[in-house]
Enzyme design. Structure first.
Site, short mmCIF file in Angstrom:
data_model
loop_
_atom_site.label_atom_id
_atom_site.label_comp_id
_atom_site.label_asym_id
_atom_site.label_seq_id
_atom_site.Cartn_x
_atom_site.Cartn_y
_atom_site.Cartn_z
N ALA A 143 10.03 9.42 -30.79
CA ALA A 143 9.70 9.95 -30.86
C ALA A 143 7.84 9.71 -31.53
O ALA A 143 8.14 8.31 -31.16
CB ALA A 143 10.29 10.57 -32.40
N ASP A 144 7.10 10.68 -31.34
CA ASP A 144 5.59 10.54 -31.36
C ASP A 144 5.62 11.32 -32.41
O ASP A 144 5.19 12.70 -31.86
CB ASP A 144 4.83 10.00 -30.31
CG ASP A 144 3.62 9.38 -30.60
OD1 ASP A 144 4.31 8.44 -31.37
OD2 ASP A 144 2.54 10.29 -30.36
N THR A 145 4.37 10.73 -33.74
CA THR A 145 3.48 11.61 -33.95
C THR A 145 2.21 11.57 -34.28
O THR A 145 1.96 10.72 -34.06
CB THR A 145 4.00 11.83 -35.75
OG1 THR A 145 5.60 11.93 -35.29
CG2 THR A 145 3.26 13.23 -36.38
N GLY B 200 7.02 14.90 -31.27
CA GLY B 200 7.51 14.73 -29.60
C GLY B 200 8.88 14.21 -29.81
O GLY B 200 8.77 13.21 -30.57
#
Length: 193
Positions: free
Chosen positions: A72-74, A109
């Site tokens: 995940a990436d924020t 994501g």
């Protein structure tokens, strides 16, 4: 590390993502990956998040090709600008003052690479901050909480004191949108929902 055969690998060192996976009963192990998170010139925030998320998952899959890898990436966006993690106290204060008395977007994501399939979903949320003074921002920096956070705040911690309103996914703002994560894992046959 030799992962157990039934484990999902989480390509993230984030304790928040680990807590969120545990919350929904997903057995996992952490795999450490390194990805250059520099935005490309002209890259939209949504494309940036997708590229980084998939790169993290791919880096984990390169290390352990037989295992499902979740990543995940924020990113925090204000005025279509990506606000990354603060470099130091002055950068954190600058970021927090940019967020002061505004509504910003948080994009997270989540991706799963498993059995030669690639699954990806994007969570979009909006967060409204109260007016923040420089003194408030400096006191917050002194807590140590914003040092490694996109947008220089953590909604699940002291940073919640600045949040007037959210629209979207609370867990997505924390760094792992559980609805989207559950959908991806269920579609891959790795979680019964």
């Amino acid at each position: 590390m030799t992962p157990k055969p039934d484990m999902i690998l989480l390509a993230s060192q984030s304790p928040r993502r680990r807590e969120l996976l545990k919350q929904i009963g997903v057995a996992h192990e952490v795999v450490s990956v390194r990805v250059d998170e520099t935005p490309l010139e002209g890259e939209t925030p949504a494309n940036y998040v997708q590229r980084i998320t998939l790169a993290k998952a791919a880096a984990g899959q390169d290390l352990y090709p037989a295992h499902p890898v979740l990543a995940a990436d924020t990113c925090v966006i204000v005025n279509n600008l990506i606000l990354g993690k603060p470099a130091d106290a002055e950068d954190a204060v600058r970021i927090l003052l940019q967020l002061s008395d505004t509504t910003h977007q948080v994009l997270t994501g989540v991706a799963l690479l498993h059995d030669r399939a690639r699954h990806y979903l994007l969570s979009r949320s909006k967060v409204r901050f109260c007016a923040i003074t420089e003194a408030m921002a400096r006191r917050y920096w002194a807590t140590g909480e914003p040092a490694d956070k996109a947008g220089a705040y953590a909604i699940q911690g002291y940073g919640a004191l600045f949040v007037e309103h959210i629209s979207g996914s609370y867990s997505g703002i924390m760094g792992l949108p559980l609805y989207e994560t559950g959908q991806i894992l269920a579609n891959a046959g790795l979680l019964a929902v």
